[in-house]
Design a protein around this motif. Structure first.
Motif, PDB file in Angstrom:
ATOM      1  N   ASN A   1       0.662  -1.113   0.308  1.00  0.00           N
ATOM      2  CA  ASN A   1       0.207  -0.388   0.566  1.00  0.00           C
ATOM      3  C   ASN A   1       0.163   1.277   0.191  1.00  0.00           C
ATOM      4  O   ASN A   1       0.388   2.584  -0.724  1.00  0.00           O
ATOM      5  CB  ASN A   1      -0.833  -0.420   1.677  1.00  0.00           C
TER       6      ASN A   1
ATOM      7  N   ALA B   1      -6.407  -0.216  -3.703  1.00  0.00           N
ATOM      8  CA  ALA B   1      -7.480  -0.078  -2.576  1.00  0.00           C
ATOM      9  C   ALA B   1      -8.183   0.772  -3.006  1.00  0.00           C
ATOM     10  O   ALA B   1      -8.587   1.133  -3.703  1.00  0.00           O
ATOM     11  CB  ALA B   1      -7.820   0.477  -1.201  1.00  0.00           C
TER      12      ALA B   1
ATOM     13  N   THR C   1      -8.825   4.008   4.515  1.00  0.00           N
ATOM     14  CA  THR C   1      -8.662   2.925   4.639  1.00  0.00           C
ATOM     15  C   THR C   1      -9.643   2.301   4.519  1.00  0.00           C
ATOM     16  O   THR C   1     -10.770   2.791   4.501  1.00  0.00           O
ATOM     17  CB  THR C   1      -7.689   2.892   5.325  1.00  0.00           C
TER      18      THR C   1
ATOM     19  N   HIS D   1      -8.456  -4.692  -1.741  1.00  0.00           N
ATOM     20  CA  HIS D   1      -7.651  -4.731  -3.695  1.00  0.00           C
ATOM     21  C   HIS D   1      -7.810  -4.913  -4.592  1.00  0.00           C
ATOM     22  O   HIS D   1      -8.655  -6.127  -4.552  1.00  0.00           O
ATOM     23  CB  HIS D   1      -6.243  -4.416  -2.928  1.00  0.00           C
TER      24      HIS D   1
END
Length: 282
Positions: free
Chosen positions: A37, A55, A111, A205
């Motif tokens: 990430n 993501a 996130t 993802h």
């Protein structure tokens, strides 16, 4: 055609990264970021790669500000999220419905795991997300996002803040510390019940390509998808998603992401793809 590529080490990418699956049309020039990430920010901000793991919430946010990327219908990471939330049991029992007005830490407010967890807390457990004092530790991958959360002290780890009673709970984390307990005490059972209710496996993802690549070299993009599919189908441990599974999961995370103010509106799933990649979804 050599394609600068960011893909993490996953069951569905192993055959590509080992070279056991190859193509006469494209060749992957893999770059390494650990964790993977860490490469999302240069992809979003600098278009650093031709092909990139991404993501899904980062992709949605990037799309909302016009970043030139296109989604492929290839799932790289998917998991249930209930097991990724903790509280400090030394302060007493804390249940999901008790989070209103509490101090909750999360690595970044943007996130994907955080968006999934906030979505299920709000929609399945009645938590008022606006009442929570959010504490974050990192910027968003998408520079244009205006983050209004409280920033944690520099250098203070999120788990340590929970242990030091500076946070009531954290999202997106696991720990073996004996004082820390899962916010969902029977996470596996909660996950099964949630799946029975919604019929969705949360996608974390997927894979994106540069918009320019899709516009100028659609055959290369089709080949990338073919290779990703072949690698995933050859691994028993790879995520198994058909077109309907992907659609339901994307529809839900789009709704959560819009609900939480990370994107200005809820997109239709079809909008995430272009004419080339949309045709690959069947």
């Amino acid at each position: 055609m050599r394609l600068r590529t960011l893909l993490g080490d996953h069951p569905c990418t192993a055959a590509l990264k080992s070279g056991s699956i190859q193509s006469d049309l494209v060749e992957f020039d893999f770059v390494d970021y650990s964790p993977t990430n860490k490469g999302f920010k240069p992809m979003v901000r600098e278009a650093a790669f031709d092909v990139s793991e991404m993501a899904i919430v980062t992709y949605l946010m990037a799309k909302s500000v016009g970043k030139p990327m296109v989604l492929l219908p290839d799932v790289v990471v998917a998991r249930f999220q209930h097991g990724h939330a903790l509280y400090n049991a030394k302060r007493g029992t804390l249940k999901p419905a008790d989070l209103n007005g509490k101090r909750v830490g999360i690595r970044s407010f943007t996130t994907t795991t955080g968006a999934w967890l906030r979505g299920l807390l709000a929609n399945d457990y009645g938590v008022d997300l606006g009442s929570i004092d959010w504490v974050t530790f990192e910027d968003a991958h998408v520079a244009e996002f205006r983050d209004t959360t409280k920033r944690a002290p520099a250098g203070k780890p999120i788990i340590q803040m929970l242990l030091d009673d500076e946070l009531d709970a954290v999202l997106g984390e696991k720990s073996e510390h004996p004082d820390l307990k899962p916010l969902f005490p029977d996470a596996e059972g909660e996950e099964k019940a949630w799946f029975a209710k919604h019929g969705v496996v949360p996608i974390n993802h997927m894979v994106v390509v540069k918009q320019e690549l899709s516009e100028r070299h659609p055959d290369a993009v089709r080949e990338v998808h073919r290779l990703l599919s072949e690698a995933a189908n050859g691994s028993a441990a790879a995520p198994r998603f058909n077109a309907n599974d992907i659609h339901r999961s994307l529809e839900m995370i789009i709704g959560y992401t819009a609900q939480q103010g990370l994107i200005p509106r809820a997109y239709a799933v079809d909008e995430l793809f272009d004419d080339v990649t949309r045709a690959l979804r069947a």
